[in-house]
Design a protein around this motif. Structure first.
Motif, PDB file in Angstrom:
ATOM      1  N   TYR A  31      -0.243  -0.317   1.310  1.00 24.37           N
ATOM      2  CA  TYR A  31      -0.530  -1.608   1.937  1.00 24.37           C
ATOM      3  C   TYR A  31      -0.963  -2.610   0.873  1.00 24.37           C
ATOM      4  CZ  TYR A  31      -0.499   0.947   6.371  1.00 24.37           C
ATOM      5  OH  TYR A  31      -0.142   1.722   7.438  1.00 24.37           O
ATOM      6  N   ASP A  33      -2.385  -5.492   1.692  1.00 24.03           N
ATOM      7  CA  ASP A  33      -3.665  -5.999   2.205  1.00 24.03           C
ATOM      8  C   ASP A  33      -4.295  -4.893   3.046  1.00 24.03           C
ATOM      9  OD1 ASP A  33      -5.818  -7.321   3.232  1.00 24.03           O
ATOM     10  OD2 ASP A  33      -4.691  -9.069   3.930  1.00 24.03           O
ATOM     11  N   ASN A  34      -5.454  -4.350   2.581  1.00 21.27           N
ATOM     12  CA  ASN A  34      -6.075  -3.195   3.236  1.00 21.27           C
ATOM     13  C   ASN A  34      -6.977  -3.573   4.404  1.00 21.27           C
ATOM     14  OD1 ASN A  34      -4.880  -1.402   1.468  1.00 21.27           O
ATOM     15  ND2 ASN A  34      -6.569  -1.483   0.008  1.00 21.27           N
ATOM     16  N   ARG A  35      -7.196  -4.835   4.633  1.00 19.01           N
ATOM     17  CA  ARG A  35      -8.177  -5.224   5.646  1.00 19.01           C
ATOM     18  C   ARG A  35      -7.775  -4.792   7.050  1.00 19.01           C
ATOM     19  NH1 ARG A  35      -8.856 -11.474   4.154  1.00 19.01           N
ATOM     20  NH2 ARG A  35      -6.592 -11.196   3.992  1.00 19.01           N
ATOM     21  N   LEU A  36      -6.519  -4.929   7.393  1.00 20.13           N
ATOM     22  CA  LEU A  36      -6.093  -4.555   8.740  1.00 20.13           C
ATOM     23  C   LEU A  36      -6.161  -3.046   8.964  1.00 20.13           C
ATOM     24  CD1 LEU A  36      -4.937  -5.289  11.478  1.00 20.13           C
ATOM     25  CD2 LEU A  36      -2.625  -5.219  10.469  1.00 20.13           C
ATOM     26  N   PRO A  37      -5.611  -2.206   8.076  1.00 14.94           N
ATOM     27  CA  PRO A  37      -5.735  -0.757   8.329  1.00 14.94           C
ATOM     28  C   PRO A  37      -7.185  -0.284   8.333  1.00 14.94           C
ATOM     29  CG  PRO A  37      -4.769  -1.188   6.163  1.00 14.94           C
ATOM     30  CD  PRO A  37      -4.762  -2.480   6.893  1.00 14.94           C
ATOM     31  N   ALA A  39      -9.774  -2.028   9.326  1.00 19.50           N
ATOM     32  CA  ALA A  39     -10.340  -2.451  10.625  1.00 19.50           C
ATOM     33  C   ALA A  39      -9.884  -1.508  11.738  1.00 19.50           C
ATOM     34  CB  ALA A  39      -9.921  -3.888  10.924  1.00 19.50           C
ATOM     35  N   LEU A  40      -8.586  -1.082  11.698  1.00 16.69           N
ATOM     36  CA  LEU A  40      -8.091  -0.157  12.716  1.00 16.69           C
ATOM     37  C   LEU A  40      -8.768   1.205  12.605  1.00 16.69           C
ATOM     38  CD1 LEU A  40      -4.249  -0.963  12.594  1.00 16.69           C
ATOM     39  CD2 LEU A  40      -5.886  -1.586  14.384  1.00 16.69           C
TER      40      LEU A  40
END
Length: 847
Positions: A31, A33-37, A39-40
């Protein structure tokens, strides 16, 4: 063009300190951008913890608080282990690596860089623009200072870009610093490739500095190109370094952009890449005032009483409409150093800037001799370059009839027209050998042969053999050897024309393979005798003349190259030609057939080619169709074949000395071309000379001289070969002393000229160079000295170019031992937590 990869330009210089250990989650590596994974994952953890809390609170409501918390914690530990297994923790060792800042230096080597500029100070000698650049690169500290912060890549450009040398950064290295400015460099010039997208490929060392030697700047940057394509050169460099930390592009040039893409397109690419262009001007920006004798046409050979036209060409800048005097002088070729006698003069009005004004003189030589004619312009006192105000050329006035053997298998049109022409020519004597002729047949010739000569006396009387599709298989081995010796040792000249009847047959004959060496082309080995090439076409293909063909006066149909090109342009072309593989190495191609269906790659089939073979010359013509020139002008066929015969037989006519002859391929060259010298020499006993080498003297237009070594040709005893590069415009004289003899030395004159494209606007294009620098955020230096030392209001070039070295982390491979330990630990934690939970549930009767 192809470049050899040079790893050190893109190589990461690894830090010698131990690497730093880092841990990372392999599941998140893909990824950007790691922010979304993340957060999930956090949401999943919250949901799982909430679900475990809810279920275990209801399931263990009858148990004590501490036991309920223990069971929930054990279940969360097991789920946490599964989550860690899913994410995949990896341990790596990282190192800091440095990508050196790159600096591309482009040096103009077009022929305008060979033009002279006035020397600094009163009485100083003129110096060429190229020599100025060489002096700065070789003797100043410019390169050494640039290498303190950058890997410096030097390339030359004219029509194309060619790498010269790769100079690695010298800061923090043990290499010695010298005052020469060049420092240590790679022994083999190479060029970078585009930086790899995968940083793991950028691993290397500094080992390539182990083989270092100085650069011969004078040789590498010698002016040679006939065009200046600055826009193409800039675009090539920006493309080449588009992923590298490029600090800038340095251009050293007079800015004489005259071909290719406009530099403005490269400027936009440089601005997008945020790469500044630093330009260094060479030459004077002041419009030049100059009168030059751009060319001189003197016939190579004439006969006493002939009416001869000598034409000189004046090209001026800054003197439009002014009148000057020109004169023609003559001296004997053996009067070395003599000024010559003025035999004619005229007053001429000069044309507009760049216009060429022809000046003709009509003379009649009265007695046999070898003469040197000098065409001299009396230029105004403010002429910028007095050295190009005169030219010299030689002419042999001979009282000798050229002996020609016309050899053909059948009476083709070219054969018949040429036989009649030579029989009428008072300067020629022609014998004929028509292989299909019946005994007693009448021919317009001095003598009619019934077979090819078998003795030296019979063959060596001829100066030239013109062969139209002969059946060479009728010659035995002794005759083939005799013919080869006549060409190689006696400077015999041949014009060979293949045809559809016999060529394919003798080419396949092993007994006659020696004849293949004489031909300047490589033949195809055909499958059948009927496979003769393209002799059965019904379409006329025009001839395309290479530069050598356009400059070869023996192919001119008119008095000038331009007029001749126009006349050849009106020639419809040929309908057939013998298909071959191509020319031999060392052969010169003069013309090709513009047949779109044939040829190798972009090259059309060879139609006219020539080569020296020992002391003699052999000219190949693809088919016997020059009789078609008579449809354009009835005289063109005679003009052409007369020139061809005299050209290939010139070696025989130059045998005035019994000790040999000095030969050049042609008498005019363009600036930067290589002149090949050939000499046929014998000793006092008239046997082939056996010395390993002989020395000739080349006298340049500025009266300076150099020695050129001619080395013995192992295949042809008594033959010597050498070469030199013509880097000055004007008349060169080559003088070769006769070894161990008091005879007059051999002498040849050649003309060297600058192409009109490079001469049209020779002044420095300051607006272009300054604009390139300003629009890209670089600096413009009006003088080379400003770039080296700087000025009060301008930093020097090394101070202006900022380093763009990059520091990156280079990750190592995942630690396999850690991965194995991790798997075992997770298995133990997950299994242990679930086992303890099951035991507690059994003890409390929940399972």
């Amino acid at each position: 063009m192809s470049f050899t990869p040079l790893a050190n330009l893109l190589i990461a210089q690894a830090d010698s300190a131990p690497g730093r250990v880092v841990y990372e989650l392999s599941r998140l590596r893909d990824y950007d951008d790691n922010r979304l994974p993340i957060a999930l994952l956090a949401a999943v953890v919250v949901v799982l913890v909430s679900l475990v809390t809810f279920l275990y609170r209801r399931d263990t409501i009858e148990l004590s608080r501490g036991l309920r918390l223990t069971l929930a914690t054990l279940r969360c530990i097991a789920l946490a282990g599964l989550l860690v297994f899913f994410l995949g923790i990896e341990r790596r060792t990282t190192r800091e690596v440095v990508h050196n800042s790159q600096l591309a230096v482009l040096v103009d080597v077009s022929q305008s860089m060979a033009l002279n500029e006035s020397g600094a100070g009163e009485g100083a000698q003129p110096i060429s623009r190229s020599d100025e650049v060489v002096a700065v690169l070789a003797k100043s500290t410019l390169i050494a200072r640039l290498r303190k912060d950058h890997d410096v890549q030097v390339a030359r450009f004219d029509k194309e870009v060619e790498p010269v040398v790769s100079l690695p950064k010298t800061a923090d290295r043990d290499s010695k610093s010298t005052g020469s400015g060049s420092g240590a460099v790679e022994s083999t010039p190479q060029q970078p490739v585009e930086m790899a997208a995968n940083d793991s490929m950028l691993v290397g060392s500094t080992a390539l500095q182990s083989d270092l030697s100085p650069v011969n700047w004078s040789q590498e940057l010698a002016p040679r190109g006939t065009e200046t394509r600055l826009g193409d050169a800039l675009d090539e460099q920006l493309r080449l370094y588009h992923n590298a930390p490029l600090a800038g592009v340095v251009v050293i040039s007079d800015g004489a952009q005259n071909a290719g893409m406009e530099p403005s397109a490269a400027v936009e690419a440089a601005k997008q890449a945020k790469v500044p262009i630093f330009t260094i001007g060479v030459g004077s920006a002041r419009p030049r005032r100059n009168v030059a004798v751009s060319d001189l046409l003197v016939p190579n050979r004439a006969f006493p009483g002939d009416s001869i036209t000598i034409t000189g060409y004046l090209q001026a800048t800054g003197y439009a409409g002014q009148f000057i005097d020109v004169e023609l002088l003559r001296r004997g070729a053996d009067e070395t150093g003599a000024a010559g006698t003025s035999i004619a003069s005229q007053r001429i009005a000069l044309g507009a800037d760049g216009d060429i004004v022809p000046v003709t003189f009509e003379i009649k030589p009265d007695e046999p001799n070898r003469y040197v004619f000098q065409f001299r312009a009396i230029a105004p006192p403010d002429d910028d370059n007095p050295r190009d105000n005169q030219r010299e050329s030689e002419m042999d006035v001979v009282d000798h009839k050229t002996r020609v053997l016309l050899f053909a298998s059948g009476p083709t049109r070219d054969y018949r027209f040429l036989r009649d022409q030579l029989h009428r020519d008072a300067t020629m004597k022609v014998d004929v050998l028509l292989q299909t002729a019946q005994p007693g047949i009448s021919q317009d010739a001095n003598d009619i042969l019934t077979g090819f000569p078998t003795t030296r006396d019979d063959l060596y009387q001829y100066d030239c053999i013109v062969a139209f599709d002969p059946d060479w298989t009728k010659l035995d081995a002794a005759q083939v050897a005799l013919l080869e010796s006549w060409v190689a040792d006696e400077a015999g000249g041949m014009i060979v024309v293949p045809g559809p009847i016999h060529s394919a047959k003798w080419i396949r004959s092993a007994e006659h393979s020696k004849l293949l060496d004489l031909y300047p082309v490589v033949f195809e080995q055909r499958l059948t005798l009927l496979d003769d090439g393209r002799f059965r076409g019904d379409t006329a293909w025009p001839l395309e003349f290479d530069r050598a063909g356009r400059d070869a006066r023996f192919l001119w149909l008119a008095d000038t190259a331009e007029a001749s090109a126009a006349e050849w342009g009106s020639f419809p072309g040929v309908y057939g030609y013998y298909a071959i593989k191509g020319e031999k190495p060392g052969a010169t191609v003069y013309a090709r057939v513009a047949d779109p269906e044939s040829g190798l790659g972009e090259q059309h089939p060879v139609y006219i080619a020539g080569q020296f073979y020992g002391a003699g010359q052999v000219l190949y013509i693809g088919s016997g169709e020059f009789w078609r020139l008579r449809a354009v002008d009835t005289t063109y066929f005679e003009v052409l074949y007369t020139k061809l015969i005299r050209h290939v037989s010139q070696g025989r006519l130059l045998r005035g000395s019994s000790r040999g002859a000095l030969l050049v391929e042609r008498d005019r060259y363009e600036l930067g071309e290589t002149v090949v010298l050939r000499a046929r020499l014998s000793n006092a006993r008239h046997e082939p000379l056996t010395q390993d080498s002989v020395a000739a003297q080349v006298i340049r237009p500025d009266s300076t001289a150099d020695a050129v070594k001619l080395r013995a040709d192992a295949q042809h005893p008594g033959m010597y070969l050498g070469q030199f590069a013509a880097h000055q415009e004007g008349t060169y004289q080559v003088v070769l002393p006769v070894p161990d003899s008091n005879e007059e030395p051999f002498s040849e004159y050649i003309q060297v000229r600058v192409p009109d494209l490079e001469r049209a606007h020779p002044e420095r294009n300051e607006p272009l160079l300054a604009g390139l620098a300003k629009e890209t955020g670089g600096q413009y230096y009006a003088q080379l000295d400003d770039a080296v030392r700087g000025k009060a209001d301008q930093k020097s070039l090394p101070e202006s170019v900022e380093s763009r070295a990059e520091v990156k982390l280079l990750k190592g491979a995942p630690d396999a031992d850690f991965a194995q330990l991790e798997m075992r630990s997770l298995l133990g934690v997950i299994a242990g937590a679930l086992f303890l939970e099951w035991i507690l549930r059994r003890l409390n009767r929940l399972a």
